[in-house]
Scaffold this motif. Sequence first.
Motif, PDB file in Angstrom:
ATOM      1  N   LEU A  90       0.848  -1.194   0.000  1.00 35.33           N
ATOM      2  CA  LEU A  90       0.000   0.000   0.000  1.00 35.33           C
ATOM      3  C   LEU A  90       0.880   1.239   0.000  1.00 35.33           C
ATOM      4  O   LEU A  90       1.963   1.230   0.595  1.00 35.33           O
ATOM      5  N   ARG A  91       0.387   2.310  -0.642  1.00 32.29           N
ATOM      6  CA  ARG A  91       1.057   3.605  -0.544  1.00 32.29           C
ATOM      7  C   ARG A  91       0.472   4.324   0.670  1.00 32.29           C
ATOM      8  O   ARG A  91      -0.720   4.648   0.714  1.00 32.29           O
ATOM      9  N   VAL A  92       1.297   4.541   1.664  1.00 35.77           N
ATOM     10  CA  VAL A  92       0.838   5.033   2.968  1.00 35.77           C
ATOM     11  C   VAL A  92       1.443   6.410   3.251  1.00 35.77           C
ATOM     12  O   VAL A  92       2.659   6.601   3.127  1.00 35.77           O
ATOM     13  N   ARG A 111      -3.703   6.487   6.981  1.00 38.05           N
ATOM     14  CA  ARG A 111      -3.932   7.501   5.940  1.00 38.05           C
ATOM     15  C   ARG A 111      -3.152   7.100   4.687  1.00 38.05           C
ATOM     16  O   ARG A 111      -1.917   7.069   4.708  1.00 38.05           O
ATOM     17  N   LEU A 112      -3.881   6.781   3.621  1.00 37.76           N
ATOM     18  CA  LEU A 112      -3.243   6.337   2.387  1.00 37.76           C
ATOM     19  C   LEU A 112      -2.935   7.532   1.482  1.00 37.76           C
ATOM     20  O   LEU A 112      -3.625   8.555   1.522  1.00 37.76           O
ATOM     21  N   GLU A 119       6.772  12.175   1.857  1.00 37.59           N
ATOM     22  CA  GLU A 119       5.399  12.109   2.380  1.00 37.59           C
ATOM     23  C   GLU A 119       4.710  10.767   2.173  1.00 37.59           C
ATOM     24  O   GLU A 119       3.581  10.578   2.642  1.00 37.59           O
ATOM     25  N   SER A 120       5.313   9.861   1.442  1.00 36.12           N
ATOM     26  CA  SER A 120       4.615   8.618   1.097  1.00 36.12           C
ATOM     27  C   SER A 120       5.585   7.446   1.162  1.00 36.12           C
ATOM     28  O   SER A 120       6.726   7.550   0.705  1.00 36.12           O
ATOM     29  N   ARG A 121       5.101   6.339   1.759  1.00 40.37           N
ATOM     30  CA  ARG A 121       5.919   5.131   1.861  1.00 40.37           C
ATOM     31  C   ARG A 121       5.162   3.962   1.253  1.00 40.37           C
ATOM     32  O   ARG A 121       3.931   3.897   1.346  1.00 40.37           O
TER      33      ARG A 121
END
Length: 242
Positions: free
Chosen positions: A17-19, A42-43, A69-71
């Motif tokens: 998932l992009r989290v 929060r995706l 900002e995104s993992r």
Amino acid sequence: MTAAAAAPAPTNAEVTLRVAELFGPTLQGEGPSAGQRAVFVRLSGCNLDCGWCDTPYTWDWARFDPAQESRTLPVQAVLDWILGRDTDLVVITGGEPLIQHARLTPLAQALAAAGRRIEIETNGTIAPPDRLIECVERFNVSPKLGGSGVPIGRRIRPAALEALRGTGKAVFKFVIGAPEDLAELADLQARFGLAPVWVMPQGTHPADVVEGLRALAEPTLAHGWNLSSRLHVLVWGDQRGR
Ligand code: SF4
């Protein structure tokens, strides 16, 4: 000649998932569950670009760096993080989480199997699949109104709204960003049979939320709607991860 064996389904260690953020325990700040202890997933990513968006760091890559900002996290890692927290309620939000519904479904299935209650917060433009609907306690559907600045053809998707209403698990929560939003909300409610309806003031500062609640209280009662505060803003202002 024998038929080729079907490929095994990917495991939760392989699906990702992009989290944007995992946070909690905290308090659900909005809608029917406001005040309840919860963890938040929060995706990243959104298919809209609302002018007053309070989470632009989930999608506005012109202003924010996705590397910061995104993992990309395996479903299993997200699941382990959630199950390591003593909370009954899991709120899956964004951005627009249903962009990732195929990869979100195994997470929801595992959480439901572990006895967690799941709420999904969505902008109402994407219909969820049946396998996800089965796992979810409630969809907090927040269609965007004209005050968002998004063209109506992008923000109001009749088929998706009707599918979400048809789940029997949806509440419809509208952020009121401009006075004319109230009339548009009434029209949408009549057109799509949306119920129950919650209205909520825009605002990321406590004074703005209180002022908005005062302005919305009487119209909310007159229309037969419900009024939602933004509890997390009243308590913590615009702090992230709250
Ligand atoms: S739909 Fe939600 S996350 Fe997406 S831009 Fe609008 S307010 Fe922001």
